[in-house]
Design a protein around this motif. Structure first.
Motif, PDB file in Angstrom:
ATOM      1  N   LYS A 145       0.960  -1.162  -0.183  1.00  0.00           N
ATOM      2  CA  LYS A 145       0.023  -0.072  -0.082  1.00  0.00           C
ATOM      3  C   LYS A 145       0.891   1.238   0.160  1.00  0.00           C
ATOM      4  O   LYS A 145       0.540   2.319  -0.535  1.00  0.00           O
ATOM      5  CB  LYS A 145      -0.809   0.216   1.107  1.00  0.00           C
ATOM      6  N   VAL A 146       2.039   1.325   0.908  1.00  0.00           N
ATOM      7  CA  VAL A 146       2.724   2.406   1.094  1.00  0.00           C
ATOM      8  C   VAL A 146       3.596   2.639  -0.521  1.00  0.00           C
ATOM      9  O   VAL A 146       3.472   3.937  -0.974  1.00  0.00           O
ATOM     10  CB  VAL A 146       4.068   2.183   2.074  1.00  0.00           C
ATOM     11  N   LYS A 148       2.638   1.924  -3.394  1.00  0.00           N
ATOM     12  CA  LYS A 148       1.593   2.473  -4.501  1.00  0.00           C
ATOM     13  C   LYS A 148       1.703   4.000  -4.688  1.00  0.00           C
ATOM     14  O   LYS A 148       1.283   4.656  -5.960  1.00  0.00           O
ATOM     15  CB  LYS A 148       0.056   2.031  -4.162  1.00  0.00           C
ATOM     16  N   THR A 149       1.960   4.731  -3.523  1.00  0.00           N
ATOM     17  CA  THR A 149       2.203   6.185  -3.537  1.00  0.00           C
ATOM     18  C   THR A 149       3.621   6.676  -3.883  1.00  0.00           C
ATOM     19  O   THR A 149       3.843   8.055  -3.628  1.00  0.00           O
ATOM     20  CB  THR A 149       1.506   6.878  -2.501  1.00  0.00           C
ATOM     21  N   GLU A 150       4.484   5.878  -3.782  1.00  0.00           N
ATOM     22  CA  GLU A 150       5.969   6.285  -4.325  1.00  0.00           C
ATOM     23  C   GLU A 150       6.526   6.088  -5.463  1.00  0.00           C
ATOM     24  O   GLU A 150       6.060   5.011  -6.243  1.00  0.00           O
ATOM     25  CB  GLU A 150       6.768   5.497  -2.941  1.00  0.00           C
ATOM     26  N   GLU A 151       7.602   6.504  -5.644  1.00  0.00           N
ATOM     27  CA  GLU A 151       8.266   6.236  -7.041  1.00  0.00           C
ATOM     28  C   GLU A 151       9.364   5.195  -6.452  1.00  0.00           C
ATOM     29  O   GLU A 151      10.617   5.712  -6.068  1.00  0.00           O
ATOM     30  CB  GLU A 151       8.806   7.489  -7.792  1.00  0.00           C
ATOM     31  N   CYS A 242      13.126   4.767  -2.631  1.00  0.00           N
ATOM     32  CA  CYS A 242      12.001   5.527  -3.507  1.00  0.00           C
ATOM     33  C   CYS A 242      12.604   6.802  -3.416  1.00  0.00           C
ATOM     34  O   CYS A 242      13.605   7.327  -2.959  1.00  0.00           O
ATOM     35  CB  CYS A 242      10.677   5.470  -2.900  1.00  0.00           C
ATOM     36  N   ASN A 244      11.606   9.758  -2.818  1.00  0.00           N
ATOM     37  CA  ASN A 244      11.299  10.691  -1.787  1.00  0.00           C
ATOM     38  C   ASN A 244      11.385  10.026  -0.311  1.00  0.00           C
ATOM     39  O   ASN A 244      11.132  10.545   0.661  1.00  0.00           O
ATOM     40  CB  ASN A 244       9.822  11.466  -1.973  1.00  0.00           C
ATOM     41  N   SER A 245      11.631   8.747  -0.527  1.00  0.00           N
ATOM     42  CA  SER A 245      11.465   7.861   0.954  1.00  0.00           C
ATOM     43  C   SER A 245      12.496   6.532   0.988  1.00  0.00           C
ATOM     44  O   SER A 245      12.620   6.040  -0.269  1.00  0.00           O
ATOM     45  CB  SER A 245      10.298   7.527   1.481  1.00  0.00           C
ATOM     46  N   THR A 247      11.695   3.116   2.751  1.00  0.00           N
ATOM     47  CA  THR A 247      10.703   2.069   3.432  1.00  0.00           C
ATOM     48  C   THR A 247      11.332   0.927   3.843  1.00  0.00           C
ATOM     49  O   THR A 247      11.794   0.075   2.893  1.00  0.00           O
ATOM     50  CB  THR A 247       9.357   2.083   2.622  1.00  0.00           C
ATOM     51  N   ARG A 260      12.014   9.755   5.779  1.00  0.00           N
ATOM     52  CA  ARG A 260      11.954  10.834   5.009  1.00  0.00           C
ATOM     53  C   ARG A 260      13.015  12.080   5.150  1.00  0.00           C
ATOM     54  O   ARG A 260      13.015  12.120   6.337  1.00  0.00           O
ATOM     55  CB  ARG A 260      10.396  11.480   4.800  1.00  0.00           C
TER      56      ARG A 260
END
Length: 354
Positions: A145-146, A148-151, A242, A244-245, A247, A260
């Motif tokens: 899920k996380v 899905k919003t990251e590159e 990613c 910007n992060s 994980t 982050r």
């Protein structure tokens, strides 16, 4: 693939009749969980070890079958937890008898055997699910899920254990690394175009005990996988790098941390910096459901409703193809690109796609 009517499909008023074939280490866990599940009629167990089988059957108050073939007429579905070399023969007998089948990973000992099982499931209109249990780990579910919003740029996976006699009939690639290969396929969703691998044998089993592999995907994502049977503590982690992060998912502690970067400073009226916040760590909370319980619930749901499992035979076959290639390269020390894979083995190269 259309679902349609499946052989042995049960109405919602009837419990699914289910049995376990093989009550060694993993089979004992299947037996424990099935004995607690609602809407399931736990029919019995089968094992070639009569003493172990009788003890287990007595503990859970189910019938014991010395020959698994004798159990098949009385069940709608089975969980197969026998040694890998027997997955094909046992799985084929179950599917040909019209019994929905969950086989522990890897799906089979060879690509040819795996393909045979996939074809048999299609011909018999039976569910074939493969026990890639980490798909049902709450930490992986939240990680998906996380991301899905990251590159996503790169992935690191570490799956390490101390040496034991469990699953000593296969290499560390087929025993442990194949879990992360399957998870990568789900996370990345792109074909593998480059592979490198190396490994070593540290025990007397004759199989690879430590392997590291690097996979390059058509999307540009790079993944590094390390698996070991000779590490002195148990590790199950995936780090997703990613744009910007970062994980990190810890499958043992059921924990996800998102790192982050920030540039927050706090200054006084005179321009003096009182503190600097160089990074922010977010903790993602996950459920406590046991992955095996979630996996078996999914299997029963598919058997009852005719839906295809999230990790069916075809997905498991793709993971096995990549695992087999990694194993071969770890032994040979080669570096192969997708063009070379296609010229060497077109069928295998085709199977590396997402």
């Amino acid at each position: 693939m259309t679902t349609g009517y499946l052989k042995g499909q049960r109405s919602y008023l009837e419990p699914i009749r289910i049995g376990v074939i093989g009550v060694g280490n993993m089979g004992q866990h299947h037996t424990r969980v099935l004995s607690l599940m609602k809407d399931v009629e736990f029919v019995g167990i089968a094992d070639v070890n009569v003493e172990r089988g009788l003890d287990t059957a007595s503990k859970y108050r189910v019938k014991f079958f010395e020959r698994y073939q004798d159990m098949l007429p009385f069940v709608d579905a089975v969980c197969v937890a026998v040694p890998t070399r027997l997955h094909h023969s046992v799985g084929m007998a179950c599917l040909q008898a019209g019994v929905h089948t969950l086989i522990e990973k890897p799906i089979a000992a060879s690509i040819a055997e795996a393909e045979s099982l996939v074809n048999a499931a299609a011909e018999s209109h039976c569910i074939l699910q493969v026990g890639h249990i980490e798909r049902f780990n709450p930490a992986f579910q939240e990680l998906s899920k996380v991301l899905k919003t990251e590159e996503l740029l790169a992935v690191e996976a570490h799956r390490m254990s101390p040496y034991s006699q469990r699953a000593n009939d296969v290499s560390v690639v087929l025993d442990l690394m194949i879990h992360d290969i399957d998870l990568l396929q789900e996370l990345v969703g792109a074909p593998v175009v480059k592979l490198t691998a190396s490994g070593s044998r540290a025990s007397g089993s004759g199989y690879l005990d430590y392997v590291t592999a690097t996979l390059g995907f058509a999307s540009g994502i790079v993944a590094t996988l390390t698996a070991s049977k000779v590490t002195h503590r148990k590790i199950r982690r995936i780090a997703a790098h990613c744009k910007n992060s970062l994980t990190e998912a810890d499958f043992l502690n059921n924990e996800i941390l998102i790192h982050r970067q920030t540039t927050a400073n706090c200054t006084t009226d005179y321009g003096q910096v009182l503190y600097r916040q160089d990074g922010l760590i977010e903790k993602v909370y996950t459920s406590n459901i046991e992955p095996l319980h979630a996996e078996l619930e999914h299997f029963v749901y598919c058997v009852r409703g005719g839906d295809q499992p999230s990790v069916g035979g075809e997905q498991a076959l793709k993971a096995l193809r990549i695992a087999s290639l990694i194993e071969q390269m770890a032994l040979d020390g080669q570096v192969w690109h997708s063009s070379e894979l296609e010229s060497l083995n077109p069928v295998l190269a085709l199977g590396l796609g997402a």
